[in-house]
Design a protein around this motif. Structure first.
Motif, short mmCIF file in Angstrom:
data_model
loop_
_atom_site.label_atom_id
_atom_site.label_comp_id
_atom_site.label_asym_id
_atom_site.label_seq_id
_atom_site.Cartn_x
_atom_site.Cartn_y
_atom_site.Cartn_z
N GLY A 36 24.98 2.77 -50.35
CA GLY A 36 25.76 4.21 -50.66
C GLY A 36 24.74 4.95 -51.77
O GLY A 36 24.71 6.13 -51.32
N VAL A 37 24.46 4.48 -52.56
CA VAL A 37 23.36 5.19 -53.41
C VAL A 37 22.11 5.65 -52.67
O VAL A 37 21.95 6.79 -53.07
CB VAL A 37 22.91 4.19 -54.59
CG1 VAL A 37 21.89 5.09 -55.68
CG2 VAL A 37 24.04 3.73 -55.72
N THR A 38 21.74 5.19 -51.78
CA THR A 38 20.55 5.52 -51.07
C THR A 38 20.73 6.69 -50.46
O THR A 38 19.90 7.72 -50.25
CB THR A 38 19.99 4.31 -50.09
OG1 THR A 38 19.76 3.33 -51.16
CG2 THR A 38 18.94 4.96 -49.36
N CYS A 39 22.03 6.67 -49.72
CA CYS A 39 22.40 7.70 -48.91
C CYS A 39 22.63 9.21 -49.69
O CYS A 39 22.15 10.27 -49.37
CB CYS A 39 23.75 7.48 -48.23
SG CYS A 39 23.81 6.43 -46.95
N GLY A 88 20.72 13.92 -54.12
CA GLY A 88 21.81 13.73 -55.28
C GLY A 88 21.55 12.27 -55.92
O GLY A 88 20.69 11.53 -55.80
N PHE A 89 22.70 11.82 -56.71
CA PHE A 89 22.96 10.47 -57.12
C PHE A 89 24.39 10.41 -57.59
O PHE A 89 25.12 11.28 -57.83
CB PHE A 89 22.11 10.67 -58.55
CG PHE A 89 21.75 9.17 -58.82
CD1 PHE A 89 20.56 8.66 -58.41
CD2 PHE A 89 22.65 8.72 -59.83
CE1 PHE A 89 20.35 7.19 -58.95
CE2 PHE A 89 22.25 7.54 -60.63
CZ PHE A 89 21.33 6.66 -60.12
N ASP A 90 24.70 9.01 -57.29
CA ASP A 90 26.34 8.78 -57.37
C ASP A 90 26.37 7.58 -58.42
O ASP A 90 25.97 6.45 -58.57
CB ASP A 90 26.77 8.24 -56.10
CG ASP A 90 28.20 7.99 -56.06
OD1 ASP A 90 28.74 8.24 -57.23
OD2 ASP A 90 28.89 7.86 -55.02
N VAL A 150 37.43 9.77 -52.61
CA VAL A 150 36.48 10.03 -53.84
C VAL A 150 35.28 10.48 -53.73
O VAL A 150 34.83 11.13 -54.28
CB VAL A 150 36.33 8.55 -54.59
CG1 VAL A 150 35.36 8.65 -55.84
CG2 VAL A 150 37.70 8.06 -55.37
N GLY A 151 34.68 10.09 -52.67
CA GLY A 151 33.43 10.53 -52.14
C GLY A 151 33.53 12.15 -51.82
O GLY A 151 32.52 12.94 -52.10
N LEU A 152 34.51 12.49 -51.03
CA LEU A 152 34.88 13.91 -50.75
C LEU A 152 35.09 14.81 -51.87
O LEU A 152 34.53 15.83 -52.17
CB LEU A 152 36.06 14.08 -49.71
CG LEU A 152 36.66 15.25 -49.41
CD1 LEU A 152 35.80 16.13 -48.58
CD2 LEU A 152 38.09 15.44 -48.90
N VAL A 153 35.92 14.20 -52.99
CA VAL A 153 35.95 14.74 -54.17
C VAL A 153 34.62 15.13 -54.92
O VAL A 153 34.36 16.21 -55.14
CB VAL A 153 36.98 14.16 -55.18
CG1 VAL A 153 37.02 15.01 -56.40
CG2 VAL A 153 38.33 14.15 -54.50
N VAL A 162 28.46 16.59 -48.63
CA VAL A 162 29.72 15.79 -48.96
C VAL A 162 29.69 14.40 -47.93
O VAL A 162 30.31 13.58 -48.30
CB VAL A 162 30.65 16.81 -48.50
CG1 VAL A 162 31.71 16.11 -48.15
CG2 VAL A 162 30.37 18.10 -49.26
N ALA A 163 29.10 14.52 -46.86
CA ALA A 163 29.07 13.30 -45.88
C ALA A 163 28.33 12.23 -46.54
O ALA A 163 28.81 10.87 -46.48
CB ALA A 163 28.47 13.49 -44.55
N ALA A 164 27.24 12.34 -47.45
CA ALA A 164 26.33 11.29 -48.05
C ALA A 164 27.34 10.77 -49.12
O ALA A 164 27.43 9.56 -49.33
CB ALA A 164 25.11 11.93 -48.57
#
Length: 331
Positions: free
Chosen positions: A50-53, A59-61, A100-103, A224-226
């Motif tokens: 997920g971080v890779t995406c 970006g960075f999560d 959460v990803g969307l937000v 946003v999708a990532a």
């Protein structure tokens, strides 16, 4: 020679590590040890994908660890406290991860909040939110709730199957379900990023956002999708961890963020990619697992493990980018 070192240096280091621990750590070289390593890195690896995406789109999560822990606590609360089914609990967790990803994505692309700050804020928000329903306590069957009543629900056998089932594939009852999910997720993300138009567009956005926009890419939508992909994968990791533990342990996800980020960044050094990629991330997660398993079997003090992981990460990245820049300069 330099190009060969960049491309195969990390894999040579991985091979050297395997040989070293096989010689000096009793019991390291064997099928059961290998399966234990894969099991130990499966959940971390799923989060790292997920971080890779998010890295692919520039970006960075930082919220993935808290999303995984929130999924763990949410699934436990849904089944133990409210008595919901395993299917409903899993669905709630996946929806939570996607939201959460969307937000996160909307904060970044619509409100122009820097990705590190947006996901850091989400991380703290989730850490607090997951503790409120039980007043900071872990969730287990028969626990006493804050209102004095006793939780009457239990973890559904189907849910525990997700974290504990072992397949009779190569060796009898040795392939855990989380490993199968990790491999499947790795293949899906690799195919998506490498061979689909959408994956190539995400790489283009991470490389040059303005150029990608001029070429017709919907930059905001891809970003946003990532983050939504990252959130869902983090939720999957939390579900598998809850199924394996059979309880909602509030502290079980403490190291998930650092280990998954380390795996994703180490992946930059695999085959000289110098960019986020699913294959490198999977190898990076495996490398971290081999390193920790070997150190543990050699009775290395637990408090040295984070230092060693950090040192390996720094060396891998310096090796990759320093040599890559040297080659570019010569060329």
């Amino acid at each position: 020679m330099t190009r060969l070192a960049i491309r195969y240096g990390f894999l040579a280091l991985l091979a050297g590590l395997l040989i070293f621990f096989s010689v000096f750590a009793d019991g390291f070289f064997g099928p059961r040890s290998a399966v234990f390593i894969f099991q130990s890195v499966a959940i971390t690896g799923i989060l790292a994908l997920g971080v890779t995406c998010t890295l692919v789109v520039g970006g960075f999560d930082l919220s993935i660890g808290s999303v995984a822990t929130s999924a763990l606590m949410l699934s436990a609360y849904a089944m133990v406290v409210t008595g919901l089914s395993a299917v409903t609990a899993v669905a709630l967790c996946l929806v939570m991860g996607a939201v959460v990803g969307l937000v996160n994505g909307l904060l970044i692309v619509k409100f122009k909040v820097p990705d590190l700050l947006a996901t850091l804020g989400m991380m703290f928000l989730l850490i607090g939110a997951q503790r409120i329903p039980t007043e900071g306590r872990s969730i287990s069957t028969g626990m006493t709730l804050p209102d004095g009543s006793t939780a009457e629900g239990t973890f559904a056998p189907a849910f525990l199957w997700l974290g504990r089932h072992r397949f009779d594939l190569i060796l009898e009852n040795l392939i855990p379900m989380p490993v199968v999910v990790f491999v499947a997720a790795g293949l899906l993300i690799w195919v998506f990023l490498t061979f689909t138009r959408h994956g190539r567009m995400m790489y283009a956005i991470g490389s040059n956002e303005r150029a990608a926009a001029l070429a017709g890419a919907n930059v905001n939508r891809y970003k946003v999708a990532a983050y939504m992909i990252s959130g869902v994968l983090a939720s999957v990791g939390g579900i598998l961890l809850a199924g394996r533990l059979g309880r909602g342990d509030i502290a079980s996800g403490n190291n998930l963020l650092l280990d998954s980020v380390a795996a994703a960044l180490i992946g930059f050094a695999v085959l000289g990619a110098a960019k986020p990629n699913a294959f490198g991330t999977a190898i990076g997660a495996l490398f971290v697992g081999i390193l920790l398993q070997g150190l543990t079997m050699m009775n290395a003090p637990y408090y040295t493990q984070d230092f060693v992981k950090g040192a390996v990460l720094v060396v891998a990245l310096v090796f990759t980018f320093a040599l890559s820049n040297a080659v570019k300069t010569r060329g």
